[in-house]
Design an enzyme around this catalytic site. Structure first.
Site, PDB file in Angstrom:
ATOM      1  N   SER A 132      11.867 -33.199  57.050  1.00 31.65           N
ATOM      2  CA  SER A 132      10.825 -32.213  57.335  1.00 31.65           C
ATOM      3  C   SER A 132      11.159 -30.898  56.646  1.00 31.65           C
ATOM      4  CB  SER A 132      10.722 -31.983  58.847  1.00 31.65           C
ATOM      5  OG  SER A 132       9.902 -30.872  59.141  1.00 31.65           O
ATOM      6  N   TYR A 153      13.825 -30.356  67.601  1.00 28.16           N
ATOM      7  CA  TYR A 153      13.240 -31.060  66.460  1.00 28.16           C
ATOM      8  C   TYR A 153      13.853 -30.594  65.146  1.00 28.16           C
ATOM      9  CZ  TYR A 153       9.686 -32.666  63.136  1.00 28.16           C
ATOM     10  OH  TYR A 153       9.034 -33.239  62.086  1.00 28.16           O
TER      11      TYR A 153
END
Length: 678
Positions: A555, A568
């Site tokens: 990500s 996350y």
């Protein structure tokens, strides 16, 4: 309006071809003769419709038929130059085509056109080939069928074979068909129904004779220690051996595999005649063109340890390659095509089963089906006589036939991922599903692993079914479930080349609201899960000796510090560093490890649909349905990122275009300057 003869021919072909007792996949052909008006002259013209080259009777449709003028086809007998030049007659068929002619005429066209019957079937039934390959097949033919079926000694398919059968038909008006030595059967009739009935009568009569008169141990007495292992042990051993076997089958070129442990295969592998019969090889041209003339047999008991099997396979592989090269050199002439590869297409493992190989899953599966046909043929021939296939010189003439070489040359160029086997986690939706679809479109076989097995199977079905994709349940945080998913890939497709670590979830909370369980589940699934998947996959890749690709869908958050996202973003940074660590460790095995850093993939995303979108929208103060547009506007390119864009990057990274790239992170975020890699 379709001619009635064509309608009847297609219906008959589909019925005959859909029953494996009658013929193998893409094997045999059928024809019908009739009359139509020639639009160029207005006069009636006699035509023949016949299955074209490469078609399959079971699925035949009108475009798969070659259409020829009978007057011109029969006139070829006057210019036939003889057996030594009969390959030239295939090109001559083009001058007999009616109009555009439909499909390309096959080598068997003469058989259908020259036989004086309105309807002709040529088939490859196991029972018929068993009689055709028996040492005393001619005697058996007379005993079984009387004068209703004639014997034709082996002759390579072609124009002369058509002349031979036409002559026999003319001289034996009571005959309804022939047994073609070493090959199959041909039957005929004045109507489509009569031809079909005659074909089925020959096949059923041959099978009944074998059933009533055959030995109950055609493969010899079962050998101690070579019987089938219990199913769970059998499949576990098959999965353990699969990477090593694929290495054997792929020394010359990468192959996809198929595993079969059907009762007829296991019975054959247990018999004392296994070695001798396997060495004799297959006989019907359709069989050995797909299976090579003989298999590689692992000559160890069923419970032999994996290490012993692997060591013995190396010895057997070396001997197989030397033997195949010697076979090629014994028969090759100055005009022969180059040797196409010396690796086995069929590997037999007593107590476990059969692995078959091909350029793609369908080819591998069909090769296995053909070897099962060959096993049935050997069973039948050995039960009433002695199996005596055509000699290897004739096999070579067909395997390296110029016409076969020309057919191979006409095949389309392989797609970028042809022959490669991919495992994509979290692939039932969103980015994972898009990647799976893109890899399949590029020719890869795909295992769709997802926490939801029903959705995984549904996604696999959408990609085309088991020759393209299979769905499997996989909790990536469970080591046993991961091993099971990898084993599914090994048994479904023979190996594993490419892994996409995509499974994930996201919890968007500030530090003080993030619970210990929030932290743990993020790291269990995405850090530990990616580690477990990479570990299991790398083990198989190393054993295959074919290199491979590991791709982490990380990500933008792995390098960008944003608010309210501690669990996350931390786990994405973990994944990003796994890429670097594994690239450094696995490079010596030819395994590339790269990452993709998406951002703002809202539409189609399982994570965003599961509550993450609402959380992020709240953080940024925008409506949830405008989140994608919001993300787009903060990028340099002002473009929304979709799952398909991530799939494009995955396909590119795992293609040969990036063969020298490892340890790379590719941003797919439309340009987020704060996430530029430094």
């Amino acid at each position: 309006m379709t001619n009635q003869a064509v309608t009847d021919l297609l219906a008959r072909s589909n019925r005959l071809g859909s029953d494996p007792r009658n013929t193998n996949y893409a094997g045999g052909n059928a024809s019908a003769k009739g009359t139509e008006t020639d639009p160029a002259t207005g006069a009636d013209v006699e035509l023949m419709w016949v299955k074209g080259s490469g078609g399959d009777l079971g699925t035949l449709t009108e475009p798969g038929l070659a259409v020829l003028r009978l007057d011109r086809l029969r006139a070829l007998t006057g210019v036939y130059p003889g057996v030594e030049r009969e390959d030239e007659m295939v090109a001559a068929f083009d001058y007999c085509l009616h109009g555009r002619g439909g499909a390309a005429p096959s080598i068997d066209t003469a058989m259908h056109g020259l036989v004086d019957a309105a309807h002709v079937d040529h088939l490859h039934p196991d029972a018929g080939i068993a009689i055709a390959t028996a040492a005393d097949g001619e005697r058996l033919t007379a005993e079984i069928f009387g004068d209703k079926v004639a014997w034709v000694p082996w002759r390579r398919p072609g124009f002369q074979l058509g002349l031979d059968i036409a002559k026999i038909k003319s001289e034996n008006p009571q005959a309804v068909g022939v047994i073609l030595g070493g090959h199959g059967i041909t039957a005929w009739g004045d109507t489509s129904a009569e031809a079909e009935a005659n074909s089925l009568w020959i096949i059923r009569t041959a099978q009944a004779y074998l059933d009533e008169n055959g030995s109950d141990q055609p493969f010899g007495a079962p050998r101690d220690g070579f019987g089938a292992l219990p199913e769970d042990r059998r499949r576990a051993k098959a999965a353990a051996l699969a990477p090593h076997l694929r290495a054997v089958a792929s020394a010359d070129r990468r192959m996809v595999g198929h595993f079969t442990d059907s009762p007829e295969v296991l019975d054959f592998l247990a018999g004392e005649k296994l070695g001798a019969l396997a060495e004799l090889g297959t006989s019907c041209p359709d069989h050995f063109l797909r299976t090579k003339i003989k298999p590689l047999v692992l000559d160890l008991p069923a419970d032999a340890p994996i290490e012993e099997c692997v060591a013995r396979l190396a010895e057997l592989h070396e001997a197989y390659r030397a033997d195949y090269r010697a076979y090629y050199e014994r028969h090759a002439t100055a005009d022969s095509p180059a040797m196409r590869g010396a690796d086995p297409a069929i590997i037999l493992v007593p107590g476990v089963g059969m692995f078959s190989y091909g350029k793609d899953k369908q080819t591998a599966r069909v090769a296995g089906e053909f070897y099962v046909n060959a096993i049935n043929v050997m069973r039948g021939a050995e039960s009433v006589s002695t199996y005596a296939p055509i000699d290897e010189a004739e096999k070579f003439r067909i395997e390296y036939w110029a016409l076969e070489e020309a057919k191979l040359a006409r095949m389309p160029k392989p797609r970028s991922h042809a022959g490669r086997i991919a495992l994509v986690t979290g692939a039932a939706s969103g980015i994972g599903k898009a990647i799976a679809a893109r890899l399949a479109a590029e020719g890869a076989c795909v295992v769709i692993a997802d926490l939801d097995p029903a959705q995984a199977r549904e996604a696999a079905a959408e990609l085309g079914g088991p020759d393209t994709a299979v769905g499997v349940a996989a909790d990536v945080a469970d080591a046993e479930a991961v091993r099971a998913a990898v084993n599914t890939a090994l048994l479904a497709f023979g190996g594993l080349d490419l892994v996409i670590n995509n499974a994930g979830l996201s919890i968007s909370k500030p530090l003080l609201e993030t619970t210990e369980s929030d932290w743990d589940i993020q790291h269990e699934v995405m850090a530990k899960g990616a580690f477990l998947v990479s570990q299991a996959a790398a083990r198989a890749m190393i054993e295959q000796r074919l290199g491979g690709d590991l791709v982490y869908i990380s990500s933008k958050n792995s390098v960008f510090a944003g608010p309210n996202n501690i669990a996350y973003s931390a786990v994405k940074a973990d994944q990003a560093h796994q890429v670097r660590l594994l690239a450094a460790e696995l490079g010596e095995h030819g395994i590339r490890v790269n990452g993709i850093n998406p951002d703002g993939v809202v539409r189609g995303s399982g994570i965003f649909a599961g509550g993450w979108g609402a959380q992020r929208a709240a953080v940024y103060g925008v409506p949830e349905d405008e989140l994608g547009a919001f993300y787009a506007q903060r990028t340099l390119l002002k473009r929304e990122v979709l799952p398909e864009h991530v799939a494009n990057a995955a396909a590119a990274l795992t293609s040969d275009e990036f063969s020298h790239t490892t340890g790379l992170h590719v941003p797919v975020d439309a340009g987020v300057a704060a996430a530029f890699l430094r």
